[in-house]
Design a protein around this motif. Structure first.
Motif, PDB file in Angstrom:
ATOM      1  N   LEU A 279       1.198  -0.751  -0.026  1.00  0.00           N
ATOM      2  CA  LEU A 279       0.307   0.429   0.103  1.00  0.00           C
ATOM      3  C   LEU A 279       0.847   0.904  -0.088  1.00  0.00           C
ATOM      4  CD1 LEU A 279      -2.713  -0.996   2.584  1.00  0.00           C
ATOM      5  CD2 LEU A 279      -2.705  -0.936  -0.072  1.00  0.00           C
ATOM      6  N   ASN A 280       0.128   2.480  -0.175  1.00  0.00           N
ATOM      7  CA  ASN A 280       1.344   3.597  -0.397  1.00  0.00           C
ATOM      8  C   ASN A 280       1.699   3.559   0.967  1.00  0.00           C
ATOM      9  OD1 ASN A 280      -0.197   4.264  -2.739  1.00  0.00           O
ATOM     10  ND2 ASN A 280      -1.873   5.345  -2.054  1.00  0.00           N
TER      11      ASN A 280
ATOM     12  N   LEU B 137       4.058   8.701   5.725  1.00  0.00           N
ATOM     13  CA  LEU B 137       5.178   9.859   6.196  1.00  0.00           C
ATOM     14  C   LEU B 137       4.188  10.624   6.936  1.00  0.00           C
ATOM     15  CD1 LEU B 137       8.331  10.453   6.860  1.00  0.00           C
ATOM     16  CD2 LEU B 137       8.111  11.511   4.998  1.00  0.00           C
TER      17      LEU B 137
ATOM     18  N   CYS C 106       5.438  14.016  10.106  1.00  0.00           N
ATOM     19  CA  CYS C 106       5.805  14.893  10.456  1.00  0.00           C
ATOM     20  C   CYS C 106       4.951  15.650  11.150  1.00  0.00           C
ATOM     21  CB  CYS C 106       6.782  15.403   9.278  1.00  0.00           C
ATOM     22  SG  CYS C 106       7.739  14.667   7.894  1.00  0.00           S
TER      23      CYS C 106
ATOM     24  N   TYR D  48      -2.583  13.648   3.175  1.00  0.00           N
ATOM     25  CA  TYR D  48      -0.775  13.108   3.453  1.00  0.00           C
ATOM     26  C   TYR D  48       0.289  13.879   2.856  1.00  0.00           C
ATOM     27  CZ  TYR D  48      -3.630   9.573   6.512  1.00  0.00           C
ATOM     28  OH  TYR D  48      -3.938   8.783   7.980  1.00  0.00           O
TER      29      TYR D  48
ATOM     30  N   LEU E 223       0.911  15.729   5.349  1.00  0.00           N
ATOM     31  CA  LEU E 223       2.031  15.606   5.524  1.00  0.00           C
ATOM     32  C   LEU E 223       3.411  15.271   6.275  1.00  0.00           C
ATOM     33  CD1 LEU E 223      -0.654  14.208   8.461  1.00  0.00           C
ATOM     34  CD2 LEU E 223       0.148  16.374   8.789  1.00  0.00           C
ATOM     35  N   SER E 224       3.985  14.407   4.570  1.00  0.00           N
ATOM     36  CA  SER E 224       5.090  14.198   4.183  1.00  0.00           C
ATOM     37  C   SER E 224       6.195  15.531   4.720  1.00  0.00           C
ATOM     38  CB  SER E 224       4.800  13.064   3.392  1.00  0.00           C
ATOM     39  OG  SER E 224       4.915  14.160   2.651  1.00  0.00           O
ATOM     40  N   THR E 225       6.120  16.429   4.290  1.00  0.00           N
ATOM     41  CA  THR E 225       6.279  17.505   3.686  1.00  0.00           C
ATOM     42  C   THR E 225       7.184  18.323   4.875  1.00  0.00           C
ATOM     43  OG1 THR E 225       4.982  19.441   4.125  1.00  0.00           O
ATOM     44  CG2 THR E 225       5.032  18.463   1.670  1.00  0.00           C
ATOM     45  N   GLY E 226       6.784  17.545   6.077  1.00  0.00           N
ATOM     46  CA  GLY E 226       7.574  18.264   7.328  1.00  0.00           C
ATOM     47  C   GLY E 226       7.800  19.547   7.447  1.00  0.00           C
TER      48      GLY E 226
ATOM     49  N   ARG F   1       6.507  23.071   9.188  1.00  0.00           N
ATOM     50  CA  ARG F   1       5.667  23.318  10.496  1.00  0.00           C
ATOM     51  C   ARG F   1       4.314  23.678  10.586  1.00  0.00           C
ATOM     52  NH1 ARG F   1       7.509  23.383  16.353  1.00  0.00           N
ATOM     53  NH2 ARG F   1       5.716  22.583  17.094  1.00  0.00           N
TER      54      ARG F   1
ATOM     55  N   CYS G  59       2.318  21.113   8.002  1.00  0.00           N
ATOM     56  CA  CYS G  59       1.664  19.944   9.265  1.00  0.00           C
ATOM     57  C   CYS G  59       0.527  20.528  10.222  1.00  0.00           C
ATOM     58  CB  CYS G  59       3.018  19.443   9.911  1.00  0.00           C
ATOM     59  SG  CYS G  59       3.836  18.762   8.884  1.00  0.00           S
TER      60      CYS G  59
ATOM     61  N   SER H 175      -6.699   6.325   1.224  1.00  0.00           N
ATOM     62  CA  SER H 175      -6.336   7.071   0.919  1.00  0.00           C
ATOM     63  C   SER H 175      -5.030   6.379   0.615  1.00  0.00           C
ATOM     64  CB  SER H 175      -5.903   8.029   1.843  1.00  0.00           C
ATOM     65  OG  SER H 175      -5.825   8.163   2.863  1.00  0.00           O
ATOM     66  N   LEU H 176      -4.679   4.836   1.565  1.00  0.00           N
ATOM     67  CA  LEU H 176      -3.654   4.823   1.653  1.00  0.00           C
ATOM     68  C   LEU H 176      -3.626   3.355   0.471  1.00  0.00           C
ATOM     69  CD1 LEU H 176      -3.853   3.435   5.202  1.00  0.00           C
ATOM     70  CD2 LEU H 176      -1.756   4.463   4.445  1.00  0.00           C
ATOM     71  N   ALA H 177      -4.683   2.791   0.111  1.00  0.00           N
ATOM     72  CA  ALA H 177      -4.937   1.640  -0.780  1.00  0.00           C
ATOM     73  C   ALA H 177      -5.097   2.261  -2.205  1.00  0.00           C
ATOM     74  CB  ALA H 177      -5.935   0.706  -0.396  1.00  0.00           C
ATOM     75  N   ASP H 178      -5.056   3.186  -2.574  1.00  0.00           N
ATOM     76  CA  ASP H 178      -5.346   3.248  -3.474  1.00  0.00           C
ATOM     77  C   ASP H 178      -3.677   3.389  -3.975  1.00  0.00           C
ATOM     78  OD1 ASP H 178      -6.746   4.484  -6.450  1.00  0.00           O
ATOM     79  OD2 ASP H 178      -7.822   6.220  -5.618  1.00  0.00           O
ATOM     80  N   THR H 179      -3.594   2.514  -5.462  1.00  0.00           N
ATOM     81  CA  THR H 179      -2.088   3.423  -5.211  1.00  0.00           C
ATOM     82  C   THR H 179      -2.154   3.628  -7.033  1.00  0.00           C
ATOM     83  OG1 THR H 179      -2.113   0.546  -5.858  1.00  0.00           O
ATOM     84  CG2 THR H 179      -0.916   1.649  -3.993  1.00  0.00           C
TER      85      THR H 179
ATOM     86  N   ALA I 254      -2.500   7.604  -7.371  1.00  0.00           N
ATOM     87  CA  ALA I 254      -2.021   8.085  -5.284  1.00  0.00           C
ATOM     88  C   ALA I 254      -1.350   9.922  -6.299  1.00  0.00           C
ATOM     89  CB  ALA I 254      -0.491   7.548  -5.656  1.00  0.00           C
TER      90      ALA I 254
END
Lengths: 150, 135
Positions: free
Chosen positions: A29-30, A33, A35, B94, B97-100, B102, B105, B127-131, B134
């Motif tokens: 799965l994706n 991440l 932060c 998501y 959130l991965s950018t880091g 402040r 986020c 959102s997790l499963a949809d590859t 993406a």
């Protein structure tokens, strides 16, 4: 969290955690991440039979850096006792957990999640306690040592 | 099927990028008129589906990011957004959130909390499963 037993597709009679190998993209799965800020990150990667959680702990200064590394290395060396801990953290992170379907069968799901959350809270407390004790000890030793020069 | 998909994309990549630029100008003007909710809706509407091209995704992300940062009233946003955009918004959250970074986020976490209340855990799982789609 939904893991099931999935024997390896490439090799007969083998059963490998797919998240570690990443050989078949359809089983993954994706990765997510999250932060909190620049210093703290949490990477969650999932696959059909395993789940890997990697954490990066906040390290404010050099001393905390060293303490974190030593403390987490201590824990990772004893990963057998924790069962869900990974012996080496993923590149770029401080500590990693690997949860497989076998853990899932033996242990309760919400307990596993509680364990990981509790672990994260405890690490932060432990590291600040260690830092304080190092500073106190250093101060005592320095005072004693320098008394002879007064 | 994947091959024909590939052909379509190389032709359309440029077209998609020009469309995104067009959209970003519209969004800038909406933001100037203090309508961040409208801006975010416009940003999410034109999300290119099934694009493999990283540039299109990054270009669209920049536009959506701009709109997300301008949002102050999260509840108002969620009540006026259609249900089909919840999934797309979650994927962009998501990515944020991965950018880091402040402020990004913080804002993403705030919206995420409200969106989960509204859309439920299924939204996160999709959102997790949809590859394929993406973001």
């Amino acid at each position: 969290m939904c893991l099931q037993n999935f024997p390896c597709q490439e090799v007969e009679r083998h059963n490998k955690p797919e998240v570690e190998l990443k050989t078949s993209p359809e089983l993954l799965l994706n990765p997510v991440l999250i932060c909190r800020n620049e210093a703290e990150k949490c990477l969650i990667e999932t696959s059909i039979n395993s789940l890997r959680i990697s954490l990066k702990v906040k390290q404010a200064d050099e001393l905390e850096n060293i303490l974190t590394k030593k403390f987490l290395r201590f824990l990772s060396m004893r990963a057998e006792a924790f069962q869900v801990l990974r012996r080496k953290p993923v590149q770029g992170y401080d500590i990693s957990f690997l949860i497989t379907n076998y853990h899932y069968e033996d242990m309760q799901k919400h307990k596993l999640i509680d364990f990981i959350v509790q672990f994260m809270e405890d690490i932060e407390k432990e590291i600040s306690e260690l830092k304080m004790s190092v500073n106190t000890r250093g101060r005592l030793v320095a005072t004693e040592f320098l008394k002879q020069f007064i | 099927m994947a091959a024909t998909g590939g052909f379509v994309e190389t032709d359309n990549a440029e077209a998609i990028i020009t469309r995104i630029e067009h959209k970003s100008r519209k969004i800038e003007s909406l933001l100037k008129q203090s309508k961040p909710v409208e801006a975010l809706k416009t940003a999410l509407e034109g999300s290119p589906p099934m694009t493999r091209d990283e540039r299109c995704k990054s270009a669209n992300w920049i536009v959506v990011h701009r709109a997300i940062m301008a949002i102050k009233d999260v509840d108002g946003l969620l009540s006026s957004l259609d249900a089909e955009y919840y999934d797309i918004l979650m994927k962009y959250l998501y990515r944020g959130l991965s950018t880091g970074d402040r402020p990004t986020c913080d804002q993403c976490l705030r919206i995420h909390e409200k969106l989960t209340e509204r859309a439920g855990l299924g939204c996160i799982l999709r959102s997790l499963a949809d590859t394929v789609n993406a973001v």
